[in-house]
Design a protein around this motif. Structure first.
Motif, PDB file in Angstrom:
ATOM      1  N   CYS A  77      -7.087  -0.769  -0.323  1.00 45.51           N
ATOM      2  CA  CYS A  77      -7.262  -0.824  -1.713  1.00 45.51           C
ATOM      3  C   CYS A  77      -8.381   0.063  -2.314  1.00 45.51           C
ATOM      4  CB  CYS A  77      -7.451  -2.199  -2.242  1.00 45.51           C
ATOM      5  SG  CYS A  77      -7.668  -2.521  -4.123  1.00 45.51           S
TER       6      CYS A  77
ATOM      7  N   SER B 212      -5.775   1.276  -6.632  1.00 46.40           N
ATOM      8  CA  SER B 212      -4.440   1.785  -6.162  1.00 46.40           C
ATOM      9  C   SER B 212      -4.505   1.418  -4.626  1.00 46.40           C
ATOM     10  CB  SER B 212      -4.313   3.451  -6.272  1.00 46.40           C
ATOM     11  OG  SER B 212      -5.418   3.964  -5.691  1.00 46.40           O
ATOM     12  N   CYS B 213      -3.168   1.419  -4.037  1.00 45.09           N
ATOM     13  CA  CYS B 213      -2.967   1.122  -2.586  1.00 45.09           C
ATOM     14  C   CYS B 213      -2.790   2.457  -1.921  1.00 45.09           C
ATOM     15  CB  CYS B 213      -1.881  -0.081  -2.497  1.00 45.09           C
ATOM     16  SG  CYS B 213      -2.499  -1.535  -3.281  1.00 45.09           S
ATOM     17  N   LYS B 214      -3.560   2.652  -0.792  1.00 51.48           N
ATOM     18  CA  LYS B 214      -3.327   3.992   0.040  1.00 51.48           C
ATOM     19  C   LYS B 214      -3.015   3.369   1.367  1.00 51.48           C
ATOM     20  CE  LYS B 214      -5.340   6.796  -3.288  1.00 51.48           C
ATOM     21  NZ  LYS B 214      -4.493   7.936  -3.715  1.00 51.48           N
TER      22      LYS B 214
ATOM     23  N   CYS C 173      -3.090  -5.249  -1.670  1.00 51.33           N
ATOM     24  CA  CYS C 173      -2.169  -4.234  -1.028  1.00 51.33           C
ATOM     25  C   CYS C 173      -1.484  -4.879   0.218  1.00 51.33           C
ATOM     26  CB  CYS C 173      -3.009  -2.952  -0.553  1.00 51.33           C
ATOM     27  SG  CYS C 173      -3.827  -2.294  -2.136  1.00 51.33           S
ATOM     28  N   LYS C 174      -0.856  -4.313   0.854  1.00 54.39           N
ATOM     29  CA  LYS C 174      -0.034  -4.697   1.929  1.00 54.39           C
ATOM     30  C   LYS C 174      -0.640  -4.502   3.022  1.00 54.39           C
ATOM     31  CE  LYS C 174       4.780  -3.766   0.355  1.00 54.39           C
ATOM     32  NZ  LYS C 174       4.643  -3.425  -0.902  1.00 54.39           N
TER      33      LYS C 174
ATOM     34  N   GLN D 225      -2.071  -0.803   4.300  1.00 55.74           N
ATOM     35  CA  GLN D 225      -2.486  -0.201   3.278  1.00 55.74           C
ATOM     36  C   GLN D 225      -4.096  -0.597   2.828  1.00 55.74           C
ATOM     37  OE1 GLN D 225       0.081  -1.421  -0.018  1.00 55.74           O
ATOM     38  NE2 GLN D 225       0.969   0.564   0.289  1.00 55.74           N
TER      39      GLN D 225
ATOM     40  N   CYS E  52      -9.707  -5.142  -6.089  1.00 55.52           N
ATOM     41  CA  CYS E  52      -9.513  -4.925  -4.642  1.00 55.52           C
ATOM     42  C   CYS E  52     -10.023  -6.405  -4.028  1.00 55.52           C
ATOM     43  CB  CYS E  52     -10.210  -3.839  -4.020  1.00 55.52           C
ATOM     44  SG  CYS E  52      -9.465  -2.373  -4.552  1.00 55.52           S
TER      45      CYS E  52
END
Length: 102
Positions: free
Chosen positions: A16, A24-26, A10-11, A14, A5
């Motif tokens: 991290c 994971s990207c949330k 991540c976008k 989102q 992270c």
């Protein structure tokens, strides 16, 4: 464990979540434009239709603003998450953009 992270993988919409050996990207909360974590209190900025209140992004109730947003005759305002909609009052229906008695 390597914190993937730290590289911001991540976008923009989102956040991290570092996991053991991976990440994971949330998705950010709907009230956010960019976030640092889960929930409306982790927004970088609030989305349109939301305002920062008590450190969280909360929905603006456009129907309770001093200036009326639904200006047509026999029309009611219905607040929605991040927005609002104008609907014809009970006993009236939309006829070519005006609320006519049913």
């Amino acid at each position: 464990d390597l914190d993937e992270c730290a590289a911001s993988p991540c976008k923009d919409h989102q956040y991290c979540l570092n996991t053991d050996g991976s990440f994971s990207c949330k998705a950010c909360d709907a009230s956010c434009v960019g976030c640092t974590g889960e929930g409306s209190e982790k927004c970088k900025t609030c989305a349109s239709g939301y305002v920062k209140e008590d450190e969280k992004c909360t929905d603006i109730d456009e129907c309770n603003l001093p200036e009326k947003v639904c200006t047509k005759e026999n029309q009611d305002c219905v607040n929605t998450s991040g927005s609002y909609k104008c609907v014809c009052s009970e006993g009236f229906e939309d006829k070519d953009g005006t609320c006519a008695q049913t």
